[in-house]
Write an enzyme that holds these catalytic residues in place. Structure first.
Site, PDB file in Angstrom:
ATOM      1  N   CYS A   8     -30.311 -10.448  -9.504  1.00 11.65           N
ATOM      2  CA  CYS A   8     -28.844 -10.376  -9.503  1.00 11.65           C
ATOM      3  C   CYS A   8     -28.308 -11.595 -10.250  1.00 11.65           C
ATOM      4  O   CYS A   8     -29.046 -12.233 -11.010  1.00 11.65           O
ATOM      5  CB  CYS A   8     -28.282 -10.238  -8.091  1.00 11.65           C
ATOM      6  SG  CYS A   8     -28.525 -11.658  -7.009  1.00 11.65           S
ATOM      7  N   ASN A  11     -28.636 -14.916  -7.195  1.00  8.62           N
ATOM      8  CA  ASN A  11     -29.837 -14.908  -6.337  1.00  8.62           C
ATOM      9  C   ASN A  11     -29.555 -15.494  -4.949  1.00  8.62           C
ATOM     10  O   ASN A  11     -30.400 -16.138  -4.327  1.00  8.62           O
ATOM     11  CB  ASN A  11     -31.013 -15.645  -6.998  1.00  8.62           C
ATOM     12  CG  ASN A  11     -32.370 -15.395  -6.320  1.00  8.62           C
ATOM     13  OD1 ASN A  11     -33.241 -16.259  -6.327  1.00  8.62           O
ATOM     14  ND2 ASN A  11     -32.561 -14.240  -5.732  1.00  8.62           N
ATOM     15  N   CYS A  13     -26.950 -13.474  -2.849  1.00  8.14           N
ATOM     16  CA  CYS A  13     -26.362 -12.368  -2.063  1.00  8.14           C
ATOM     17  C   CYS A  13     -27.201 -11.092  -2.145  1.00  8.14           C
ATOM     18  O   CYS A  13     -27.881 -10.717  -1.191  1.00  8.14           O
ATOM     19  CB  CYS A  13     -24.941 -12.060  -2.535  1.00  8.14           C
ATOM     20  SG  CYS A  13     -23.796 -13.455  -2.398  1.00  8.14           S
ATOM     21  N   ARG A  14     -27.150 -10.399  -3.289  1.00  9.05           N
ATOM     22  CA  ARG A  14     -27.731  -9.056  -3.374  1.00  9.05           C
ATOM     23  C   ARG A  14     -29.246  -9.050  -3.520  1.00  9.05           C
ATOM     24  O   ARG A  14     -29.949  -8.333  -2.779  1.00  9.05           O
ATOM     25  CB  ARG A  14     -27.108  -8.282  -4.554  1.00  9.05           C
ATOM     26  CG  ARG A  14     -25.655  -7.941  -4.360  1.00  9.05           C
ATOM     27  CD  ARG A  14     -25.007  -7.522  -5.655  1.00  9.05           C
ATOM     28  NE  ARG A  14     -24.994  -8.624  -6.619  1.00  9.05           N
ATOM     29  CZ  ARG A  14     -24.613  -8.528  -7.877  1.00  9.05           C
ATOM     30  NH1 ARG A  14     -24.229  -7.362  -8.357  1.00  9.05           N
ATOM     31  NH2 ARG A  14     -24.608  -9.586  -8.649  1.00  9.05           N
ATOM     32  N   SER A  15     -29.789  -9.792  -4.501  1.00  8.17           N
ATOM     33  CA  SER A  15     -31.238  -9.678  -4.725  1.00  8.17           C
ATOM     34  C   SER A  15     -32.067 -10.270  -3.584  1.00  8.17           C
ATOM     35  O   SER A  15     -33.118  -9.711  -3.248  1.00  8.17           O
ATOM     36  CB  SER A  15     -31.653 -10.235  -6.095  1.00  8.17           C
ATOM     37  OG  SER A  15     -31.414 -11.610  -6.214  1.00  8.17           O
ATOM     38  N   ASP A 128     -20.784  -6.657  -6.133  1.00  6.78           N
ATOM     39  CA  ASP A 128     -21.119  -8.047  -5.809  1.00  6.78           C
ATOM     40  C   ASP A 128     -20.319  -8.512  -4.592  1.00  6.78           C
ATOM     41  O   ASP A 128     -19.106  -8.667  -4.674  1.00  6.78           O
ATOM     42  CB  ASP A 128     -20.809  -8.933  -7.022  1.00  6.78           C
ATOM     43  CG  ASP A 128     -21.465 -10.291  -6.880  1.00  6.78           C
ATOM     44  OD1 ASP A 128     -21.749 -10.697  -5.729  1.00  6.78           O
ATOM     45  OD2 ASP A 128     -21.704 -10.936  -7.901  1.00  6.78           O
TER      46      ASP A 128
END
Ligand code: 4NP
Length: 159
Positions: A8, A11, A13-15, A128
């Site tokens: 993401c 690195n 939040c999402r990934s 995001d």
């Protein structure tokens, strides 16, 4: 051993959420010797930081740990170290091209966007949550997509 890298922007939040959820599924399937989960960001603002509090909260609610997970930036060697590079949005997928090694080395990974795992949704990107604050929505997508990804990888494992 199949190596999977989620990518993401930050690195945090999402990934990392995808990395932790996918590792949990790997462990529950007893495949920890066959599949490995990792994550990286295209940006460098949060290097060395643990997952965002919002990601931590969702993982904790689902009994999933994030011990030792610290943000790092994507690097050229990721193209040779991973079999699958799963980008949380289309901008991440475009941005990692800057680290493509010269030439066209053999054994290049499959590069895909996370929402390509969930095509029936017609949603191109994992939103995001750093900006939206909606970590629940991201968790739901991550959970569903990781199931599909693990099934896909399991079907390629020779036993
Ligand atoms: P992520 O979210 O890409 O899901 O980790 C973000 C984290 C940090 C920033 C942007 C997105 N940032 O601009 O610092």
């Amino acid at each position: 051993m199949i190596h999977v890298l989620f990518v993401c922007l930050g690195n945090i939040c999402r990934s990392p959420m995808a990395e932790a959820v996918f590792r949990d599924k790997i462990n529950k399937a007893g495949l920890e010797r066959e599949v490995v989960s990792d994550s990286a960001g295209t940006g460098d603002w949060h290097l060395g930081k643990p997952p965002h509090a919002g990601t931590q909260t969702l993982l904790q609610q689902h009994g999933i740990g994030w011990d030792g997970m610290l943000a790092r930036q994507f690097r050229e060697s990721d193209y040779s170290d991973y079999d699958y590079i799963v980008c949380m949005d289309n901008r991440n997928k475009a941005d990692i091209a800057q680290w493509l090694p010269a030439g066209d080395p053999p054994g290049r990974p499959q590069v895909l966007t996370f929402m390509e795992l969930l095509p029936e949704r017609g949603v191109p990107d994992v939103p995001d949550p750093y900006y939206s604050g909606n970590f629940e929505e991201v968790y739901e997508m991550v959970e569903a997509g990781c199931d599909i990804l693990l099934e896909r990888i399991k079907s390629t494992l020779v036993r």
